[in-house]
Design a protein around this motif. Structure first.
Motif, PDB file in Angstrom:
ATOM      1  N   ILE A 154       7.893  26.793  25.888  1.00 23.02           N
ATOM      2  CA  ILE A 154       7.813  25.342  25.796  1.00 23.02           C
ATOM      3  C   ILE A 154       8.911  24.770  26.682  1.00 23.02           C
ATOM      4  O   ILE A 154       9.725  25.511  27.232  1.00 23.02           O
ATOM      5  CB  ILE A 154       7.949  24.818  24.340  1.00 23.02           C
ATOM      6  N   THR A 155       8.952  23.460  26.801  1.00 22.81           N
ATOM      7  CA  THR A 155       9.968  22.842  27.644  1.00 22.81           C
ATOM      8  C   THR A 155      11.316  22.830  26.932  1.00 22.81           C
ATOM      9  O   THR A 155      11.393  22.949  25.702  1.00 22.81           O
ATOM     10  CB  THR A 155       9.597  21.385  27.989  1.00 22.81           C
ATOM     11  N   ARG A 156      12.352  22.654  27.721  1.00 19.95           N
ATOM     12  CA  ARG A 156      13.703  22.521  27.185  1.00 19.95           C
ATOM     13  C   ARG A 156      13.778  21.307  26.257  1.00 19.95           C
ATOM     14  O   ARG A 156      14.410  21.339  25.210  1.00 19.95           O
ATOM     15  CB  ARG A 156      14.687  22.383  28.357  1.00 19.95           C
ATOM     16  N   GLN A 157      13.091  20.230  26.647  1.00 22.93           N
ATOM     17  CA  GLN A 157      13.059  19.025  25.826  1.00 22.93           C
ATOM     18  C   GLN A 157      12.347  19.281  24.494  1.00 22.93           C
ATOM     19  O   GLN A 157      12.722  18.723  23.466  1.00 22.93           O
ATOM     20  CB  GLN A 157      12.354  17.874  26.574  1.00 22.93           C
ATOM     21  N   GLY A 158      11.329  20.124  24.530  1.00 27.57           N
ATOM     22  CA  GLY A 158      10.628  20.498  23.303  1.00 27.57           C
ATOM     23  C   GLY A 158      11.543  21.249  22.343  1.00 27.57           C
ATOM     24  O   GLY A 158      11.528  21.013  21.132  1.00 27.57           O
ATOM     25  N   VAL A 159      12.361  22.126  22.906  1.00 25.10           N
ATOM     26  CA  VAL A 159      13.330  22.865  22.091  1.00 25.10           C
ATOM     27  C   VAL A 159      14.322  21.887  21.485  1.00 25.10           C
ATOM     28  O   VAL A 159      14.640  21.952  20.297  1.00 25.10           O
ATOM     29  CB  VAL A 159      14.058  23.941  22.923  1.00 25.10           C
ATOM     30  N   ARG A 160      14.799  20.960  22.313  1.00 24.94           N
ATOM     31  CA  ARG A 160      15.776  19.967  21.837  1.00 24.94           C
ATOM     32  C   ARG A 160      15.187  19.145  20.690  1.00 24.94           C
ATOM     33  O   ARG A 160      15.856  18.873  19.706  1.00 24.94           O
ATOM     34  CB  ARG A 160      16.187  19.054  23.011  1.00 24.94           C
ATOM     35  N   LYS A 161      13.910  18.779  20.821  1.00 24.23           N
ATOM     36  CA  LYS A 161      13.234  18.012  19.778  1.00 24.23           C
ATOM     37  C   LYS A 161      13.188  18.805  18.472  1.00 24.23           C
ATOM     38  O   LYS A 161      13.505  18.282  17.398  1.00 24.23           O
ATOM     39  CB  LYS A 161      11.823  17.644  20.225  1.00 24.23           C
ATOM     40  N   HIS A 162      12.812  20.080  18.550  1.00 29.70           N
ATOM     41  CA  HIS A 162      12.780  20.932  17.355  1.00 29.70           C
ATOM     42  C   HIS A 162      14.174  21.082  16.753  1.00 29.70           C
ATOM     43  O   HIS A 162      14.331  21.080  15.528  1.00 29.70           O
ATOM     44  CB  HIS A 162      12.215  22.314  17.683  1.00 29.70           C
ATOM     45  N   LEU A 163      15.172  21.199  17.604  1.00 32.28           N
ATOM     46  CA  LEU A 163      16.555  21.362  17.142  1.00 32.28           C
ATOM     47  C   LEU A 163      17.022  20.120  16.382  1.00 32.28           C
ATOM     48  O   LEU A 163      17.568  20.220  15.283  1.00 32.28           O
ATOM     49  CB  LEU A 163      17.461  21.634  18.350  1.00 32.28           C
ATOM     50  N   ILE A 164      16.784  18.948  16.953  1.00 31.08           N
ATOM     51  CA  ILE A 164      17.195  17.690  16.318  1.00 31.08           C
ATOM     52  C   ILE A 164      16.462  17.493  14.989  1.00 31.08           C
ATOM     53  O   ILE A 164      17.074  17.124  13.982  1.00 31.08           O
ATOM     54  CB  ILE A 164      16.969  16.502  17.274  1.00 31.08           C
ATOM     55  N   GLU A 165      15.156  17.759  14.969  1.00 32.98           N
ATOM     56  CA  GLU A 165      14.378  17.619  13.729  1.00 32.98           C
ATOM     57  C   GLU A 165      14.895  18.566  12.653  1.00 32.98           C
ATOM     58  O   GLU A 165      15.043  18.184  11.490  1.00 32.98           O
ATOM     59  CB  GLU A 165      12.894  17.913  13.996  1.00 32.98           C
ATOM     60  N   ALA A 166      15.172  19.800  13.044  1.00 30.43           N
ATOM     61  CA  ALA A 166      15.643  20.798  12.079  1.00 30.43           C
ATOM     62  C   ALA A 166      17.021  20.429  11.544  1.00 30.43           C
ATOM     63  O   ALA A 166      17.286  20.558  10.344  1.00 30.43           O
ATOM     64  CB  ALA A 166      15.662  22.179  12.727  1.00 30.43           C
ATOM     65  N   GLU A 167      17.909  19.959  12.424  1.00 33.74           N
ATOM     66  CA  GLU A 167      19.241  19.536  11.982  1.00 33.74           C
ATOM     67  C   GLU A 167      19.135  18.389  10.979  1.00 33.74           C
ATOM     68  O   GLU A 167      19.828  18.377   9.959  1.00 33.74           O
ATOM     69  CB  GLU A 167      20.086  19.096  13.176  1.00 33.74           C
ATOM     70  N   LYS A 168      18.259  17.433  11.271  1.00 36.84           N
ATOM     71  CA  LYS A 168      18.055  16.304  10.353  1.00 36.84           C
ATOM     72  C   LYS A 168      17.565  16.788   8.998  1.00 36.84           C
ATOM     73  O   LYS A 168      18.046  16.342   7.956  1.00 36.84           O
ATOM     74  CB  LYS A 168      17.030  15.319  10.935  1.00 36.84           C
ATOM     75  N   LEU A 169      16.591  17.687   9.018  1.00 33.12           N
ATOM     76  CA  LEU A 169      16.057  18.213   7.767  1.00 33.12           C
ATOM     77  C   LEU A 169      17.133  18.939   6.960  1.00 33.12           C
ATOM     78  O   LEU A 169      17.259  18.728   5.755  1.00 33.12           O
ATOM     79  CB  LEU A 169      14.890  19.167   8.037  1.00 33.12           C
ATOM     80  N   LEU A 170      17.908  19.779   7.631  1.00 31.18           N
ATOM     81  CA  LEU A 170      18.960  20.525   6.938  1.00 31.18           C
ATOM     82  C   LEU A 170      19.963  19.566   6.299  1.00 31.18           C
ATOM     83  O   LEU A 170      20.367  19.752   5.149  1.00 31.18           O
ATOM     84  CB  LEU A 170      19.674  21.482   7.901  1.00 31.18           C
ATOM     85  N   ASN A 171      20.355  18.551   7.049  1.00 28.15           N
ATOM     86  CA  ASN A 171      21.301  17.567   6.516  1.00 28.15           C
ATOM     87  C   ASN A 171      20.694  16.767   5.370  1.00 28.15           C
ATOM     88  O   ASN A 171      21.381  16.461   4.390  1.00 28.15           O
ATOM     89  CB  ASN A 171      21.812  16.643   7.621  1.00 28.15           C
ATOM     90  N   ASN A 172      19.400  16.439   5.470  1.00 27.57           N
ATOM     91  CA  ASN A 172      18.729  15.721   4.382  1.00 27.57           C
ATOM     92  C   ASN A 172      18.644  16.573   3.116  1.00 27.57           C
ATOM     93  O   ASN A 172      18.847  16.066   2.014  1.00 27.57           O
ATOM     94  CB  ASN A 172      17.320  15.279   4.801  1.00 27.57           C
ATOM     95  N   TYR A 173      18.342  17.857   3.276  1.00 24.60           N
ATOM     96  CA  TYR A 173      18.303  18.748   2.113  1.00 24.60           C
ATOM     97  C   TYR A 173      19.670  18.797   1.437  1.00 24.60           C
ATOM     98  O   TYR A 173      19.775  18.737   0.216  1.00 24.60           O
ATOM     99  CB  TYR A 173      17.871  20.166   2.508  1.00 24.60           C
ATOM    100  N   GLU A 174      20.715  18.893   2.243  1.00 26.34           N
ATOM    101  CA  GLU A 174      22.062  18.951   1.675  1.00 26.34           C
ATOM    102  C   GLU A 174      22.425  17.640   0.986  1.00 26.34           C
ATOM    103  O   GLU A 174      23.019  17.643  -0.086  1.00 26.34           O
ATOM    104  CB  GLU A 174      23.096  19.285   2.749  1.00 26.34           C
ATOM    105  N   GLU A 175      22.029  16.534   1.594  1.00 27.67           N
ATOM    106  CA  GLU A 175      22.294  15.222   0.999  1.00 27.67           C
ATOM    107  C   GLU A 175      21.647  15.102  -0.376  1.00 27.67           C
ATOM    108  O   GLU A 175      22.243  14.576  -1.317  1.00 27.67           O
ATOM    109  CB  GLU A 175      21.728  14.134   1.926  1.00 27.67           C
ATOM    110  N   LYS A 176      20.432  15.618  -0.500  1.00 26.00           N
ATOM    111  CA  LYS A 176      19.696  15.497  -1.758  1.00 26.00           C
ATOM    112  C   LYS A 176      20.085  16.565  -2.781  1.00 26.00           C
ATOM    113  O   LYS A 176      20.154  16.281  -3.969  1.00 26.00           O
ATOM    114  CB  LYS A 176      18.197  15.561  -1.489  1.00 26.00           C
ATOM    115  N   LEU A 177      20.330  17.784  -2.313  1.00 26.67           N
ATOM    116  CA  LEU A 177      20.566  18.891  -3.241  1.00 26.67           C
ATOM    117  C   LEU A 177      22.039  19.280  -3.382  1.00 26.67           C
ATOM    118  O   LEU A 177      22.457  19.744  -4.444  1.00 26.67           O
ATOM    119  CB  LEU A 177      19.749  20.114  -2.810  1.00 26.67           C
TER     120      LEU A 177
END
Length: 111
Positions: free
Chosen positions: A45-68
């Motif tokens: 995939i493109t480098r930008q695609g990787v960056r998008k997955h990285l940002i989404e995953a970081e957000k999710l991880l932080n949201n899980y920590e915020e809630k749990l």
């Protein structure tokens, strides 16, 4: 806390809640120290695609920590155990009690 360490810890706690691709990108970038380009080549995939997955995953991880709050609770418990361990060692040196030695050894394994 350093962002790399924080994301690594969050991944340990919540990585199984990510999609396979998000988990792969986070693990490759933060734990295996691969560049976005290297990950892009592997995923075809493109480098930008990787960056998008990285940002989404970081957000999710932080949201899980915020809630749990599992990581913060873990770190608080670890700090408390360190304090208890240090205090027990003071007592151990002062009294040389076998029960204190046993407790100190058990706590040492936990931290």
């Amino acid at each position: 806390m350093d962002k790399n360490i924080q994301i690594g810890l969050l991944y340990e706690f919540y990585g199984n809640l990510l999609t396979e691709k998000q988990a792969y990108v986070i693990n490759s970038y933060y734990n295996d120290d691969l560049s976005l380009s290297e990950i892009a080549d592997e995923l075809e995939i493109t480098r930008q695609g990787v960056r998008k997955h990285l940002i989404e995953a970081e957000k999710l991880l932080n949201n899980y920590e915020e809630k749990l709050g599992l990581m913060n609770k873990f770190l608080e418990n670890k700090n408390e155990l360190k304090y208890i361990y240090e205090e027990l060692n003071k007592l151990k040196n002062k009294y040389n009690d076998e029960n204190i030695n046993i407790l100190s050894a058990r706590i040492s394994k936990l931290i």
